[in-house]
Design a protein around this motif. Sequence first.
Motif, PDB file in Angstrom:
ATOM      1  N   LYS A  73       0.851  -1.197   0.000  1.00  0.00           N
ATOM      2  CA  LYS A  73       0.000   0.000   0.000  1.00  0.00           C
ATOM      3  C   LYS A  73       0.878   1.235   0.000  1.00  0.00           C
ATOM      4  O   LYS A  73       1.820   1.333   0.792  1.00  0.00           O
ATOM      5  N   GLY A  74       0.583   2.192  -0.895  1.00  0.00           N
ATOM      6  CA  GLY A  74       1.276   3.474  -0.883  1.00  0.00           C
ATOM      7  C   GLY A  74       0.885   4.263   0.352  1.00  0.00           C
ATOM      8  O   GLY A  74      -0.290   4.405   0.660  1.00  0.00           O
ATOM      9  N   VAL A  75       1.891   4.751   1.098  1.00  0.00           N
ATOM     10  CA  VAL A  75       1.604   5.517   2.314  1.00  0.00           C
ATOM     11  C   VAL A  75       2.008   6.977   2.180  1.00  0.00           C
ATOM     12  O   VAL A  75       1.685   7.781   3.041  1.00  0.00           O
ATOM     13  N   SER A  76       2.728   7.329   1.114  1.00  0.00           N
ATOM     14  CA  SER A  76       3.037   8.727   0.822  1.00  0.00           C
ATOM     15  C   SER A  76       3.381   8.794  -0.654  1.00  0.00           C
ATOM     16  O   SER A  76       3.258   7.800  -1.384  1.00  0.00           O
ATOM     17  N   SER A  77       3.830   9.960  -1.101  1.00  0.00           N
ATOM     18  CA  SER A  77       4.149  10.110  -2.517  1.00  0.00           C
ATOM     19  C   SER A  77       5.437   9.392  -2.890  1.00  0.00           C
ATOM     20  O   SER A  77       5.705   9.176  -4.072  1.00  0.00           O
ATOM     21  N   SER A  78       6.253   9.004  -1.897  1.00  0.00           N
ATOM     22  CA  SER A  78       7.527   8.357  -2.208  1.00  0.00           C
ATOM     23  C   SER A  78       7.737   7.065  -1.430  1.00  0.00           C
ATOM     24  O   SER A  78       8.819   6.501  -1.484  1.00  0.00           O
ATOM     25  N   GLU A  79       6.706   6.578  -0.716  1.00  0.00           N
ATOM     26  CA  GLU A  79       6.896   5.405   0.126  1.00  0.00           C
ATOM     27  C   GLU A  79       5.702   4.466   0.011  1.00  0.00           C
ATOM     28  O   GLU A  79       4.580   4.893  -0.269  1.00  0.00           O
ATOM     29  N   MET A  80       5.978   3.175   0.238  1.00  0.00           N
ATOM     30  CA  MET A  80       4.886   2.210   0.376  1.00  0.00           C
ATOM     31  C   MET A  80       5.256   1.213   1.466  1.00  0.00           C
ATOM     32  O   MET A  80       6.433   0.992   1.744  1.00  0.00           O
ATOM     33  N   ASN A  81       4.236   0.661   2.093  1.00  0.00           N
ATOM     34  CA  ASN A  81       4.416  -0.405   3.082  1.00  0.00           C
ATOM     35  C   ASN A  81       4.162  -1.746   2.411  1.00  0.00           C
ATOM     36  O   ASN A  81       3.225  -1.878   1.611  1.00  0.00           O
ATOM     37  N   VAL A  82       4.996  -2.723   2.714  1.00  0.00           N
ATOM     38  CA  VAL A  82       4.840  -4.080   2.165  1.00  0.00           C
ATOM     39  C   VAL A  82       4.805  -5.044   3.349  1.00  0.00           C
ATOM     40  O   VAL A  82       5.647  -4.968   4.249  1.00  0.00           O
ATOM     41  N   THR A  83       3.817  -5.947   3.375  1.00  0.00           N
ATOM     42  CA  THR A  83       3.747  -6.976   4.412  1.00  0.00           C
ATOM     43  C   THR A  83       3.570  -8.339   3.749  1.00  0.00           C
ATOM     44  O   THR A  83       3.113  -8.426   2.596  1.00  0.00           O
ATOM     45  N   TRP A  84       3.919  -9.425   4.483  1.00  0.00           N
ATOM     46  CA  TRP A  84       3.814 -10.773   3.938  1.00  0.00           C
ATOM     47  C   TRP A  84       3.787 -11.777   5.092  1.00  0.00           C
ATOM     48  O   TRP A  84       4.123 -11.445   6.220  1.00  0.00           O
ATOM     49  N   GLU A  85       3.337 -12.991   4.754  1.00  0.00           N
ATOM     50  CA  GLU A  85       3.394 -14.089   5.723  1.00  0.00           C
ATOM     51  C   GLU A  85       4.787 -14.696   5.678  1.00  0.00           C
ATOM     52  O   GLU A  85       5.352 -14.898   4.590  1.00  0.00           O
TER      53      GLU A  85
END
Length: 1063
Positions: free
Chosen positions: A805-817
């Motif tokens: 998910k994009g959390v700002s104009s230059s960053e995204m959060n990535v999660t996984w199992e």
Amino acid sequence: GRTALRPLVVSSPAAWSSALRSPATFGPVFEDQPLSVLFPEESTEEQVLLACRARASPPATYRWKMNGTEMKLEPGSRHQLVGGNLVIMNPTKAQDAGVYQCLASNPVGTVVSREAVLRFGFLQEFSKEERDPVKTHEGWGVMLPCNPPAHYPGLSYRWLLNEFPNFIPTDGRHFVSQTTGNLYIARTNASDLGNYSCLATSHMDFSTKSVFSKFAQLNLAAEDTRLFAPSIKARFPAETYALVGQQVTLECFAFGNPVPRIKWRKVDGSLSPQWATAEPTLQIPSVSFEDEGTYECEAENSKGRDTVQGRIIVQAQPEWLKVISDTEADIGSNLRWGCAAAGKPRPTVRWLRNGEPLASQNRVEVLAGDLRFSKLSLEDSGMYQCVAENKHGTIYASAELAVQALAPDFRLNPVRRLIPAARGGEIVIPCQPRAAPKAVVLWSKGTEILVNSSRVTVTPDGTLVIRNISRSDEGKYTCFAENFMGKANSTGILSVRDATKITLAPSSADINVGDNLTLQCHASHDPTMDLTFTWTLDDFPIDFDKPGGHYRRTSVKETIGDLTILNAQLRHGGKYACMAQTVVDSASKEATVLVRGPPGPPGGVVVRNIGDTTIQLSWSRGFDNHSPIAKYILQARTPPAGKWKQVRTNPANIEGNAETAQVLGLTPWMDYEFRVIASNILGTGEPSGPSSKIRTKEAGESPGCPKELSSGQPQLCWVPTLLTDGFGYLLSFRRQGSTHWQTARVPGADAQYFVYSNESVRPYMPFEVKIRSYNRRGDGPESLTALVYSAEEEPKVAPTKVWAKGVSSSEMNVTWEPVQQDMNGILLGYEIRYWRAGDKEAAADRVRTAGLDTSARVSGLHPNTKYHVTVRAYNRAGTGPASPSANATTMKPPPRRPPGNISWTFSSSSLSIKWDPVVPLRNESAVTGYKMLYQNDLHLTPTLHLTGKNWIEIPVPEDIGHALVQIRTTGPGGDGIPAEVHIVRNGEMALWDPMWTPSLESSPRPGGNTRQLGRRAHLIILQSKEKGKPWAQGLSYLLLLSSSKDPDAVPNDTLGAPACPGG
């Protein structure tokens, strides 16, 4: 030159005071406005109250309009006025449903409230007629219509089977449309036989009502066992209109055998993961313009698929971008007011004056959002409203226009009674009576009118300026002011004093860090006046009372203002100015102090030519701090927790004019960061920032122990002895847990490794190993037992449930199992690969976690861009297979404009700051609040404050003299460009103008322009060279820079381990 003065007759203030409105008088300002009401027709409440309250002086009177017509509010009628509130007794839909507005008036003018709609909610009973039975084959789909009764507003629906409270479940086979109320069964079976009733519920502000339909019987004929492809029966419309912030629900349900699966997608973009669902409804809780587009529902089973598409069209109510504010204007002047609103469709703008429509006429021009007056007259005074409206709503902005007609009046601002001035200097005497229109001003000395000459000037605003003052200029000076409303005058007495002069000026100096220095400054002055000395460094006042400061005064004599600098630091270098001043004049002299010290940190550290044990490191020179750089040392560490250690280099000694060197003795296939430290004869400077992390290459074949071998080959390594006569090594090894030792003989004193090959050896299998040396005379003693593992292989399992998910104009959060530990080796972490939509995966950028985290934040992305993301586990052997890809879109960038029009107010214990709100453009992300970084001259560590408004109030100590404030927007796209303000209590404010950058020296003096803020920040004080800029005179500008000093650095230590453990 002077001319004879004619006597003036000055009228009494009483003659014009009637034109001056009392300061306590102001027009109505709404404090409470009516809200729309939904009134249940069956309610037991006996009245409806529509609120209205306005602040005004004199107090406001109130009227109400219904559907644009003024209401007659008579005593004893159903409509009563209570204060400003409208009370409707025993309301009925026929008589009272409609649009209401409150009008608040006082002698200043009238304002109109926003519109409030009174609606009546109702829900009638279902028809009493029996419902026809519904018949279908078992295995087919069926729809049972609800046919709800007349109602307002919308309803929610549930269905009963046979009896209350046996409600139909919301499973994949059943669906109740909340649009029509109809019940859909995708595939019927025997359990569906029975009688069905539709339950409709109305939810109003303070009332809930439910009604039941008659039961309808569902009969099933013989089962049809055939399979059917999906057929969508509950379809969302081709176009769905929604307002920003509203909840949007799309419905989609299909018949079929087997029961179809539902999938949603956005045809012209990506669907947010939190809305991705296999349910028959797609729900967007708070719709935004980014959600506009075409959506598709797909129903699929083993026999086929069916799809339906529809478009969500997002619109918005009007919202103010620019509003009018209360204004005082002189009679006869011109005025331009403007307001602007956003919305979709684009709002239209109209104007009201005292509650009535305003159109262009005579001196008034109305042009959409612009209202222009020429030659204002008293009758233009009143209450004005700007009204913006589209089909979704109407908003009002109100302001008072006060046109002033005042005779000149010096009571608030007379000419100074006593005006001291220095001989040979210049005096400026303002003449600023309150007057409307602006007064014509004349000056006299004694009985003679003053006219402009080489020494005497009366400026257009009435200010008197006298240059090159002498004793003959002493005397009475009178300002005469006149307009058509009347006349007035004010007198002051000019007294000439001796000029202040610097008799001993400070001398420029060149010192080293840690030295003490005294700058002399002596002055002469008029003995009848007090003399004070002030010092500035690069135009910034020096605070002698600061605890632990380096500055001292060295004399208590009034005419001596010497300054001593104790234990000088680099930041103390720069331009010092001594100013001697009295209340009438001042004199100043400057001197430059050069402070020499250890070098500043090098910059731009770049790694090139990466080999297995060597790299080439380049850097750019930092400030030499006025003493030539003698040499550099290079340090490295293994992230994330390794300590900095000095490395071997080629050349071994790096001269001060070098900007590149080769690093030797690194370990193959190892992650490293590097930094550079410069030194000169005055000491060792701060280290550079760390380089980007790199990994050395795998080792090639060599007589040494290989870094990695193929699967199933454990590496056995040792440090050879120094003896060579007939020497060799005898190895004993066994699998851990085994009782049988195997042996191998390795001849040669310089041998360092042995490879054991066997197909049965699995990846990362533990072996116990012992070694002894031998020669012609026999075997030596055995070593201690060591534990050695066979080579690892890459992980075989991919992470799952990857979400981005994009959390700002230059960053995204990535999660996984996470991946469970496998037998191929020890998992070290995860590698995230990400690439822009439209690019190939081969172009992906990569970032690795430092441990077994199951989430990461990826930065350095492009704004408003869709990315594909995969995650892989990795160990020392490499990376495993990729997970299924996920998608994320970064936010729009934050607004590129900083907050503007910053103003501030000090109270005894607080500081209030206001600024104009920043309105984002279409291609920029929303502004959800503001961040303010605040730092004062008592506490050098800045503090961060957050606010959702365009103002903030913070507590401050009473003895704060200076403060630096940095304000920027924040929102989904991140933080915007800051506006910086330098605040002086009881003084002026310097605003950092983002459109103009102060010029810098090509080699700035860090000692003179750096103010230490703590371990990780410096305050750089810059002086503009552009003296033509009005705000560049005598002001400093403050710039916050980061540094990365590491207190854990370990200099003069070797780095790098041998390729294999010894012993």
